[in-house]
Design an enzyme around this catalytic site. Structure first.
Site, PDB file in Angstrom:
ATOM      1  N   PRO A  87      40.998 -51.568   7.826  1.00 18.06           N
ATOM      2  CA  PRO A  87      41.332 -50.663   6.729  1.00 18.06           C
ATOM      3  C   PRO A  87      41.963 -51.419   5.557  1.00 18.06           C
ATOM      4  O   PRO A  87      41.961 -50.942   4.430  1.00 18.06           O
ATOM      5  CB  PRO A  87      42.348 -49.688   7.349  1.00 18.06           C
ATOM      6  CG  PRO A  87      42.215 -49.856   8.821  1.00 18.06           C
ATOM      7  CD  PRO A  87      41.748 -51.258   9.054  1.00 18.06           C
ATOM      8  N   GLU A 114      47.197 -52.021  16.145  1.00 13.98           N
ATOM      9  CA  GLU A 114      47.638 -52.187  14.751  1.00 13.98           C
ATOM     10  C   GLU A 114      46.930 -53.359  14.096  1.00 13.98           C
ATOM     11  O   GLU A 114      47.155 -53.642  12.927  1.00 13.98           O
ATOM     12  CB  GLU A 114      49.159 -52.412  14.733  1.00 13.98           C
ATOM     13  CG  GLU A 114      49.953 -51.224  15.276  1.00 13.98           C
ATOM     14  CD  GLU A 114      49.455 -49.903  14.712  1.00 13.98           C
ATOM     15  OE1 GLU A 114      49.032 -49.046  15.497  1.00 13.98           O
ATOM     16  OE2 GLU A 114      49.457 -49.764  13.479  1.00 13.98           O
ATOM     17  N   ARG A 156      18.706 -54.246   8.161  1.00 12.35           N
ATOM     18  CA  ARG A 156      17.570 -53.548   7.548  1.00 12.35           C
ATOM     19  C   ARG A 156      17.050 -54.299   6.325  1.00 12.35           C
ATOM     20  O   ARG A 156      15.928 -54.097   5.888  1.00 12.35           O
ATOM     21  CB  ARG A 156      17.920 -52.116   7.161  1.00 12.35           C
ATOM     22  CG  ARG A 156      18.920 -51.980   6.047  1.00 12.35           C
ATOM     23  CD  ARG A 156      19.214 -50.522   5.729  1.00 12.35           C
ATOM     24  NE  ARG A 156      18.131 -49.868   5.030  1.00 12.35           N
ATOM     25  CZ  ARG A 156      17.919 -49.935   3.715  1.00 12.35           C
ATOM     26  NH1 ARG A 156      18.705 -50.695   2.958  1.00 12.35           N
ATOM     27  NH2 ARG A 156      16.919 -49.282   3.162  1.00 12.35           N
ATOM     28  N   ASP A 171      16.143 -48.774  -2.789  1.00 14.00           N
ATOM     29  CA  ASP A 171      17.330 -48.238  -2.116  1.00 14.00           C
ATOM     30  C   ASP A 171      18.168 -47.421  -3.087  1.00 14.00           C
ATOM     31  O   ASP A 171      18.149 -47.656  -4.281  1.00 14.00           O
ATOM     32  CB  ASP A 171      18.223 -49.406  -1.669  1.00 14.00           C
ATOM     33  CG  ASP A 171      17.933 -49.792  -0.227  1.00 14.00           C
ATOM     34  OD1 ASP A 171      17.244 -49.021   0.462  1.00 14.00           O
ATOM     35  OD2 ASP A 171      18.390 -50.863   0.186  1.00 14.00           O
TER      36      ASP A 171
HETATM   37  C1  LIG Z   1      41.698 -55.420  12.404  1.00  9.20           C
HETATM   38  O1  LIG Z   1      42.669 -54.428  12.627  1.00  9.20           O
HETATM   39  C2  LIG Z   1      42.269 -53.111  12.736  1.00  9.20           C
HETATM   40  C3  LIG Z   1      43.235 -52.151  13.003  1.00  9.20           C
HETATM   41  C4  LIG Z   1      42.878 -50.808  13.137  1.00  9.20           C
HETATM   42  C5  LIG Z   1      41.547 -50.431  13.026  1.00  9.20           C
HETATM   43  C6  LIG Z   1      40.578 -51.393  12.756  1.00  9.20           C
HETATM   44  C7  LIG Z   1      39.155 -50.980  12.625  1.00  9.20           C
HETATM   45  O2  LIG Z   1      38.719 -50.909  11.268  1.00  9.20           O
HETATM   46  C8  LIG Z   1      38.931 -49.702  10.605  1.00  9.20           C
HETATM   47  O3  LIG Z   1      39.632 -48.830  11.058  1.00  9.20           O
HETATM   48  C9  LIG Z   1      38.271 -49.572   9.296  1.00  9.20           C
HETATM   49  C10 LIG Z   1      37.400 -50.467   8.728  1.00  9.20           C
HETATM   50  N1  LIG Z   1      37.025 -49.953   7.528  1.00  9.20           N
HETATM   51  N2  LIG Z   1      37.667 -48.782   7.327  1.00  9.20           N
HETATM   52  C11 LIG Z   1      38.437 -48.510   8.410  1.00  9.20           C
HETATM   53  C12 LIG Z   1      40.926 -52.748  12.604  1.00  9.20           C
END
Ligand SMILES: COc1cccc(COC(=O)c2cn[nH]c2)c1
Length: 241
Positions: A87, A114, A156, A171
């Site tokens: 995120p 986390e 793709r 696209d």
């Molecule tokens: C690397 O650390 C973490 C921690 C928590 C969740 C995640 C998974 O990725 C997402 O949640 C995500 C990816 N793009 N939008 C949301 C990774």
């Protein structure tokens, strides 16, 4: 040569859908090579621990650096591009997919909890390119689903993966605008008729109508895209209406 996708995850079964359908066929035809690795193969303890409490306190758990370090040492040769879905990453877009489609070898590190100890990324960056990438502003449980989204959008674009039925030349986003509405038979369905222009056989008129629909839809749903789209005088005239 096939594009190679390696995925490191504690839930390898989550990636099974990549074996199905289109990507499964592409793998079978040697167009792409997808390998899934279980992070727990690199744990050292009998409980196969992959996470621990965060330094500095706070909620949740952090994925251990030594386990990830051992896994990436084995999975990533020097030339690979390491992708960490997160995120907190830079936004993933079709432009990213286009750029990555040129890569021979992509490795996806699926984080949970986390996140992954920052030193894993810092250490990896000493010997390969690393990109932390977000597929959107929401939080998933782990990186597996984000990884499937990104692999599908990259694969793709590889020659031969899509039948020529649906080429990716036209696209969405190829001209920076959203695609407008599409229709097929019957021309009248539940009292709803296909816009007459599409039945006219007048290709100039059809192209102009489709451009207008893209512009109107983009203005309504994604106005920020209009700034970077290449608009002509007719486009500006329509939007000014
Ligand atoms: C690397 O650390 C973490 C921690 C928590 C969740 C995640 C998974 O990725 C997402 O949640 C995500 C990816 N793009 N939008 C949301 C990774």
């Amino acid at each position: 040569p096939p594009a190679r996708f390696d995925i490191v995850t504690i839930f390898p079964e989550y990636l099974e859908p990549l074996r199905a359908s289109l990507l499964g066929k592409a793998s079978a035809r040697g167009l792409v090579e997808i390998r899934v690795h279980n992070l727990r193969e690199w744990t050292h303890d009998v409980h196969r621990t992959v996470d621990d409490a965060p330094y500095g306190g706070g909620p949740g758990m952090v994925m251990k650096p030594d386990v990830w370090g051992a896994a990436l040492d084995d999975v990533c040769p020097g030339g690979a591009l390491l992708v960490v879905p997160s995120p907190a990453g830079r936004p993933f877009s079709q432009a990213t997919a286009q750029r990555w489609a040129k890569e021979r070898h992509l490795v996806f590190a699926c984080g949970r909890y986390e996140g992954i100890d920052q030193r894993v990324i810092d250490d990896a960056a000493r010997r390969m390119r690393v990109e932390e990438v977000s597929i959107g502003d929401y939080v998933l449980i782990g990186g597996e689903v984000a990884t499937m989204v990104m692999i599908e959008s990259v694969a793709r674009l590889r020659p031969g993966v899509l039948g020529n039925a649906h080429s990716h030349q036209d696209d969405s986003f190829s001209d920076g605008l959203l695609e407008g509405p599409s229709y097929t038979r019957p021309h009248s369905w539940r009292g709803l008729d296909v816009p007459e222009v599409l039945l006219s056989g007048d290709h100039m008129r059809v192209d102009r109508w489709r451009r207008e629909q893209s512009l109107l839809r983009t203005a309504a749903r994604r106005p920020e895209l209009l700034e970077s789209a290449e608009l002509g005088p007719a486009d500006h005239a329509l939007l000014a209406e």
